[in-house]
Design a protein around this motif. Structure first.
Motif, mmCIF file in Angstrom:
data_model
loop_
_atom_site.group_PDB
_atom_site.id
_atom_site.type_symbol
_atom_site.label_atom_id
_atom_site.label_comp_id
_atom_site.label_asym_id
_atom_site.label_seq_id
_atom_site.Cartn_x
_atom_site.Cartn_y
_atom_site.Cartn_z
ATOM 1 N N GLY A 29 6.667 1.407 -3.240
ATOM 2 C CA GLY A 29 5.875 0.091 -2.559
ATOM 3 C C GLY A 29 6.244 -1.090 -3.210
ATOM 4 O O GLY A 29 6.527 -2.399 -2.421
ATOM 5 N N TRP A 59 5.871 -2.345 6.314
ATOM 6 C CA TRP A 59 5.038 -1.220 5.552
ATOM 7 C C TRP A 59 3.821 -1.003 6.452
ATOM 8 O O TRP A 59 3.500 0.127 6.358
ATOM 9 N N SER A 64 3.704 2.798 5.610
ATOM 10 C CA SER A 64 2.199 3.073 4.761
ATOM 11 C C SER A 64 1.778 4.602 4.889
ATOM 12 O O SER A 64 1.374 5.179 3.829
ATOM 13 N N ASN A 113 -0.585 -0.256 -2.211
ATOM 14 C CA ASN A 113 -0.645 -1.263 -1.166
ATOM 15 C C ASN A 113 -0.887 -2.562 -1.845
ATOM 16 O O ASN A 113 -0.468 -3.657 -1.348
ATOM 17 N N LEU A 144 -4.985 -1.182 4.736
ATOM 18 C CA LEU A 144 -3.985 -0.297 4.770
ATOM 19 C C LEU A 144 -4.246 0.872 4.097
ATOM 20 O O LEU A 144 -3.686 2.229 4.647
ATOM 21 N N ALA A 148 -4.025 4.722 5.739
ATOM 22 C CA ALA A 148 -2.810 5.559 5.399
ATOM 23 C C ALA A 148 -3.577 6.896 4.870
ATOM 24 O O ALA A 148 -2.946 8.104 5.050
#
Length: 502
Positions: A29, A59, A64, A113, A144, A148
């Protein structure tokens, strides 16, 4: 289980992490966020907050969810290799252990994230320190994370009973469905669309990365509705996970007792059992020489390849039917299907053989021939995939000449990635192989497609099957020869690693 016991299992899960290979996902990430900011600066785009935050759209919409699934899969790989660290034989509920595992992974996903957004936050802070959008960045990181981990209850069961490939494929299919339906008029009826829909107003872009127009309804839409729907989905799946976990992990005391054997059957089995202790006839030990190529398809029969390849072709068919555009079909096949398929073939090609390798290595075949037979078998599988994908691309009206050049490049680039992934898996681990190729694929998607591809595609080997196919026969031949030579040059490293596999 008492709260004290659950806290003990949670602390035990946390203590396993310092030596866990799953830490590669947060680093992935951070690498993505850094590369994205560098690209924003290199392309001459404004360094305002809107453009910096919008850089995370790839992403948010594509990586993600699969990254979170990879994290959970790597944790399960660690547990299988270490046999639970002795915890499988201790008094504890597997369901509770799974909840603790998901909780720790969710925290790491949130941290990942934040790392994705950190480079943009640093550059934006230096450029405009007076207008730091703290609430927007935190809301985006939270959205996010929630999107995810929404499938974690299902992925936890899949990872425990089906393996890594099932986890990654479900996450990829869910993510792709969400991207395709996030801006559908009936998006509220489509669960995969909810996580993607929640982040679009915060990113300020459409699902395809194009900036929102000032009068677009998404600019004033609140992400609360999509977030609440996503949270409700997570709670429902969590309840289903608890119920399914109690059924799948039923204690041994509740198992059905075995039927007693008759005296006659016991009398027949006792001599047969004791006969196995009889001395073997004396003589030299002869090494067998089983068929080399004929035995390869059988060893792949019960691996995830039996449904992994059809799943990839179904996704290619979905792209063809949804867009009916040669550009989309070519882009998906050459930038996603071929590189991802080649890497997965390399990983599965070794993991499906690793346990039986001590017996395979003592046959009369030379080590190099065994390795070459394995790699060629995997290349045949990739050839079949490329052939079907090429036929589907031609169905959209694509140029036959370019499709043929792309197919040749796909086979050459696929060979290079396949051998490299096989070597990394043998020498180190499947997790490291997935992480390295994940980073390379991200960078190649940015540099090997779009406006940057005109000058930067040579630095994106994972995308060599895409841009060179449009540059003529000479470029196609040169890139194909280079990929074949690079892949062949790695084979001695594969043979060396097979002598002492991990």
């Amino acid at each position: 289980m008492s709260g004290r016991a659950m806290s003990g299992m949670l602390l035990a899960e946390i203590r396993r992490w310092p030596r866990s290979g799953a830490w590669i996902v947060p680093l992935l990430g951070l690498a993505f966020g850094t590369v994205q900011v560098v690209i924003v600066r290199a392309t001459g785009a404004t360094t305002g907050w809107n453009s910096l935050i919008a850089g995370a759209v790839m992403w948010a919409t594509s990586l993600s969810g699969p990254a979170a699934a990879l994290l959970l899969a790597l944790v399960h790989i660690r547990e299988r290799r270490a046999r639970g660290g002795g915890a499988w034989w201790r008094p504890g509920s597997p369901v509770t252990a799974g909840l603790c595992r998901m909780l720790v992974c969710a925290v790491v996903v949130a941290f990942t994230n934040l790392l994705v957004l950190a480079p943009a936050a640093v550059i934006g802070r230096l450029a405009a320190p007076a207008t730091f959008p703290t609430a927007r960045l935190l809301a985006l990181a939270g959205a996010l994370t929630l999107g995810a981990i929404v499938l974690y209850p299902v992925l936890e069961l899949l990872a425990a009973h089906w393996g890594t490939a099932a986890v990654l494929i479900l996450a990829a299919v869910w993510t792709l469905a969400g991207v395709l339906t996030a801006e559908h008029p009936q998006w509220m009826l489509i669960p995969p669309a909810w996580p993607v829909r929640a982040v679009l107003p915060l990113l300020g872009t459409h699902a395809n990365g194009i900036a929102l127009a000032p009068d677009d309804p998404l600019t004033v839409e609140s992400p609360t509705t999509a977030l609440l729907l996503t949270a409700a989905t997570l709670l429902i799946l969590l309840v289903v996970h608890l119920l399914a976990g109690r059924i799948l992990h039923r204690p041994h005391s509740q198992a059905r007792p075995a039927a007693p054997q008759s005296a006659q059957r016991q009398a027949r089995e006792v001599p047969a059992a004791t006969a196995s202790f009889a001395p073997l006839p004396a003589g030299p030990v002869r090494r067998t020489r089983p068929p080399l190529l004929l035995g390869q398809p059988g060893s792949l029969r019960r691996t995830p390849l039996s449904w992994l390849i059809p799943a990839g072709l179904v996704l290619q068919l979905g792209v063809v039917l949804l867009w009916r555009s040669p550009g989309y079909a070519e882009g998906f096949a050459e930038l996603v299907l071929v590189p991802v398929g080649a890497v997965l073939l390399g990983i599965i090609g070794w993991t499906s053989t690793r346990d039986a390798w001590p017996a395979i290595a003592i046959t009369r075949h030379r080590l190099g021939r065994i390795m070459l037979a394995r790699l060629l078998t995997l290349e045949v599988v990739l050839t079949f995939t490329v052939l079907i994908a090429g036929l589907l691309t031609l169905a959209t009206g694509a140029d036959p000449g370019r499709t043929l050049r792309a197919a040749l490049l796909s086979l050459a680039v696929g060979w290079m990635l396949l051998v490299a992934a096989f070597w990394l898996t043998v020498r180190w681990s499947p997790g490291l192989t997935a992480a390295v190729n994940g980073i390379g694929l991200i960078v190649s998607l940015v540099l090997g497609a779009g406006a940057l591809a005109t000058s930067l595609w040579p630095y994106a080997p994972w995308a060599w099957a895409h841009t060179p196919a449009s540059l003529g026969r000479t470029t196609t031949a040169l890139i194909a020869m280079a990929a074949l030579l690079l892949g062949t040059a790695v084979t001695p490293l594969v043979a060396s690693a097979l002598r002492r596999p991990r």
